[in-house]
Write a protein that holds these residues in place. Structure first.
Motif, mmCIF file in Angstrom:
data_model
loop_
_atom_site.group_PDB
_atom_site.id
_atom_site.type_symbol
_atom_site.label_atom_id
_atom_site.label_comp_id
_atom_site.label_asym_id
_atom_site.label_seq_id
_atom_site.Cartn_x
_atom_site.Cartn_y
_atom_site.Cartn_z
ATOM 1 N N GLU A 78 -2.410 -2.923 0.167
ATOM 2 C CA GLU A 78 -2.041 -1.884 -0.792
ATOM 3 C C GLU A 78 -0.868 -2.359 -1.655
ATOM 4 O OE1 GLU A 78 -3.364 0.574 -1.985
ATOM 5 O OE2 GLU A 78 -1.802 1.849 -2.835
ATOM 6 N N VAL A 79 0.089 -3.014 -1.006
ATOM 7 C CA VAL A 79 1.218 -3.557 -1.774
ATOM 8 C C VAL A 79 0.681 -4.544 -2.815
ATOM 9 C CG1 VAL A 79 3.309 -4.971 -1.662
ATOM 10 C CG2 VAL A 79 2.888 -3.211 0.074
ATOM 11 N N ALA A 80 -0.257 -5.387 -2.388
ATOM 12 C CA ALA A 80 -0.824 -6.380 -3.316
ATOM 13 C C ALA A 80 -1.561 -5.680 -4.462
ATOM 14 C CB ALA A 80 -1.771 -7.314 -2.559
ATOM 15 N N ARG A 81 -2.243 -4.583 -4.125
ATOM 16 C CA ARG A 81 -2.979 -3.856 -5.164
ATOM 17 C C ARG A 81 -2.015 -3.313 -6.220
ATOM 18 N NH1 ARG A 81 -4.660 1.197 -6.845
ATOM 19 N NH2 ARG A 81 -3.113 2.195 -5.519
ATOM 20 N N ILE A 82 -0.919 -2.722 -5.736
ATOM 21 C CA ILE A 82 0.065 -2.171 -6.679
ATOM 22 C C ILE A 82 0.707 -3.298 -7.490
ATOM 23 C CG2 ILE A 82 2.302 -1.006 -6.842
ATOM 24 C CD1 ILE A 82 1.469 0.699 -4.423
ATOM 25 N N THR A 83 1.070 -4.367 -6.779
ATOM 26 C CA THR A 83 1.765 -5.467 -7.449
ATOM 27 C C THR A 83 0.907 -6.063 -8.563
ATOM 28 O OG1 THR A 83 2.903 -5.910 -5.371
ATOM 29 C CG2 THR A 83 2.998 -7.645 -7.045
ATOM 30 N N ALA A 84 -0.386 -6.093 -8.332
ATOM 31 C CA ALA A 84 -1.291 -6.714 -9.317
ATOM 32 C C ALA A 84 -1.200 -6.033 -10.687
ATOM 33 C CB ALA A 84 -2.726 -6.666 -8.795
#
Ligand code: SF4
Lengths: 106, 550
Positions: free
Chosen positions: B285-291
């Protein structure tokens, strides 16, 4: 904030904000609301003040105005006593819209 | 930029529907004002000194051109053709009508915006570095963290009725452009000795009537522990924060009264009872937001640009603008552009609908459609090619947005004060204008160098006067405005609260006094010293003497 119960000194006026538009209004001699302070009823007569209070409460209940309260008025100048109320009467001393002649584009 | 997911859309759309129905019930009397007031405040709608005021959240100060255009449309259609950028990076409209607010909220929702959590005793809009994603100074872009906090804090059921409002700011550079030490929680993204990225958590800062600089709660918090740890902190605050006295209800008072050691222990104890994994979000989820915050497609360019350099030599005014209003970009060939909303003749932070549209167009043309608002009440275009700077500058001039005073004495932070605010004790806008006029000579402004004047119209300190190099507080006694002066405040990473000099001044005396203060500084400064440096070297006494010398 609204202290509708009048506890002030000297001449009184009754003020509020329009519920719908939000603008400042004052109760007039004929017991309507005006956006112009120059129309405001000013009185020291307790019986009139009592009627003003009844009118204020009624119009709050009728959802015409919000935040009704009495203000003290300077007998000499006819202006509100409190600095803040003087400001409500005059409107902003600076507003970008006035400065640049901007207005709502309906 | 972050784009709403289905959940965000649903939350915002259902809120519009809900508030539309609430307004309807208010207008026909099914809701009294006492019942309606908290509901309108939850949507950013205040009743101010003259009229309603709507505050729109700009999460971490990031706006798209599309959103800016919509704000312009709203300003024109429902307000008086302008908006105001606040010290919390939000946008305020001074003249909306209650009957229009449901439509305004729908128009905002159409561009993924809203007004909730811009008022009330909840976690407010999270602020951040306006140079985020553009400055080479940062460890990483702080906005994914800010966005994570936005999602976590939005309608968080446990934290909807805190003892008092709660403000969080996040930065990822040593240079603090978000005043994190004056927040309930300030977060600095840092690296530990092992090179891991985590968070330095600062707690208990704040301005208002009791200004306090925040203290370290955790020097290094591993990344995945952020939300559970903040949850524990908020729980301790929620439990022990003083609800009996509004003036003592902020977390800064709790931390001060409890002592940072004991407070830290309480947080750690609470933390030990939590199941962090229940609260923490997954790395996916963090990666999704960061993207969403990935760099735009920068061109590979040389660090220097010849046409830009030539223009600097050619056009002196452009060179002066570039000197003050540009900041170093992480990408060769690009610059960060600050657009000053501090022209000499308008109120600090005000921007007309026409200017908003121009900024939106310029962002589309030159800055990947990205715009930032700053707590200094200015605007930033974060990614502009150096080769485009001159063309951009020429366009900014056409809409009177080319003031070249960023960071100078006329770049004043100023709250709306008595001209608009129901809580004010005195006006602040005319004071800022008088000071800006007095120092209007551009050469003199440059000679003075970096100077932060901050003005508040009452003790609530929205104008950050406690942390101004020169802080000004407007007060009133017996119907006369007067202004108290503080010196030595600092809003940077070296945060400090200024000290009151002594008795207050009338507006006129104040401007004269500030002039004497500045002249004294110019006389005594050594080398490249800024005003604040000279003040810190010499102390209050000589500056006070200059201020009161008349
Ligand atoms: S500092 Fe006071 S006057 Fe200024 S905006 Fe805040 S509450 Fe209003």
């Amino acid at each position: 904030m609204s202290t509708l119960k009048h506890k002030g000194k000297g001449p009184q006026s009754l003020t509020a904000n329009e519920l719908r538009e939000g603008m400042n209004v004052w109760l007039t001699e004929d017991f309507n609301w005006s956006r112009k302070y120059s129309d405001a009823l000013q009185t020291e007569d307790e019986s009139v003040i009592e009627k003003m209070q009844v009118k204020g409460e009624a119009d709050e209940n009728e959802n015409l105005v919000v935040g009704v309260y009495f203000i003290d008025v300077e007998p000499d100048t006819g202006l509100p006593v409190r600095y803040r109320e003087k400001f409500r009467v005059k409107g902003p001393s600076y507003d970008t819209a006035d400065e640049l002649g901007l207005q709502k584009v309906k | 930029m972050y784009r709403y997911d289905e959940f965000d859309h649903e939350v915002v759309q259902s809120r519009v529907k809900q508030f539309t129905a609430q307004v309807e019930r208010r207008l026909d009397g099914r809701l009294t004002e006492a019942q309606f007031r908290p509901l309108r405040l939850m949507n950013g709608l205040y009743l101010q000194l003259h009229a309603y005021m709507l505050r729109v959240a700009v999460p971490y100060g990031t706006l798209s051109s599309k959103q800016m255009r919509q704000l312009a449309m709203i300003a024109d259609k429902y307000d008086r053709g302008y908006g105001h950028i606040t010290t919390r990076q939000n946008v305020q409209f001074n003249w909306p009508e209650l009957t229009d607010v449901p439509d305004i909220l729908q128009d905002l929702a159409d561009v993924e915006m809203h007004g909730f959590q811009t008022s009330g005793n909840c976690i407010r809009n999270v602020t951040s570095d306006p140079y985020a994603g553009a400055t080479a100074e940062e460890i990483e872009d702080p906005r994914p963290t800010a966005e994570l906090l936005r999602q976590w804090s939005t309608l968080h059921p446990e934290f909807a009725f805190l003892p008092r409002k709660f403000k969080i700011a996040v930065v990822a550079s040593k240079t603090d452009r978000a005043v994190i030490r004056a927040h309930d929680i300030g977060i600095e993204i840092v690296k530990n000795e092992a090179g891991e990225v985590g968070y330095h958590i600062i707690v208990g800062g704040g301005l208002g009537r009791t200004p306090i600089i925040g203290q370290t709660l955790r020097a290094f918090l591993p990344r995945e522990e952020l939300l559970p740890y903040l949850e524990a902190t908020l729980r301790v605050y929620n439990r022990y924060g003083r609800r009996d006295n509004k003036y003592k209800a902020r977390i800064k008072i709790l931390v001060t009264e409890t002592g940072i050691e004991e407070f830290t222990k309480q947080v750690e104890d609470e933390y030990a009872t939590l199941e962090p994994l229940d609260i923490a979000v997954s790395p996916e989820e963090v990666a999704r937001i960061t993207a969403y915050f990935a760099d735009p497609e920068f061109e590979k360019l040389p660090a220097h640009n010849d046409s830009y350099k030539a223009k600097l030599l050619d056009d002196k005014d452009f060179a002066l603008w570039a000197e003050n209003n540009l900041a170093e970009h992480k990408q060769d060939g690009y610059a960060i552009v600050n657009i000053s909303l501090k022209p000499l003749d308008l109120a600090p932070g005000d921007i007309t609908a026409e200017q908003m549209r121009a900024v939106a167009d310029l962002a589309d043309e030159y800055s990947f459609s990205e715009i930032r608002t700053t707590h200094q009440q200015n605007i930033v275009l974060p990614h502009v090619k150096k080769s485009d700077l001159y063309a951009l500058y020429e366009e900014l001039k056409k809409v009177k947005l080319a003031a070249d005073n960023i960071g100078l004495i006329s770049d004043i932070i100023c709250c709306p004060g008595m001209d608009f605010c129901a809580l004010a004790t005195a006006r602040s806008i005319p004071v800022s204008q008088a000071i800006a006029q007095r120092f209007s000579d551009p050469a003199r402004q440059r000679a003075i160098g970096e100077m932060q004047i901050k003005i508040s119209g009452c003790i609530n300190a929205c104008g950050h006067h406690h942390v101004g190099h020169i802080g000004i507080l407007g007060l009133e006694k017996a119907g006369v405005e007067f202004y108290q002066v503080k010196l030595g405040g600092d809003a940077s990473e070296n945060a400090a609260v200024g000290k009151v000099t002594g008795p207050g001044f009338s507006q006129e005396e104040l401007v004269d006094g500030i002039e004497r203060l500045v002249d004294y500084y110019l006389e005594v400064r050594e080398d490249e010293e800024r005003f604040i440096d000279s003040f810190n070297r010499l102390g209050m006494a000589p500056f006070k003497e200059a201020l009161y010398a008349a």
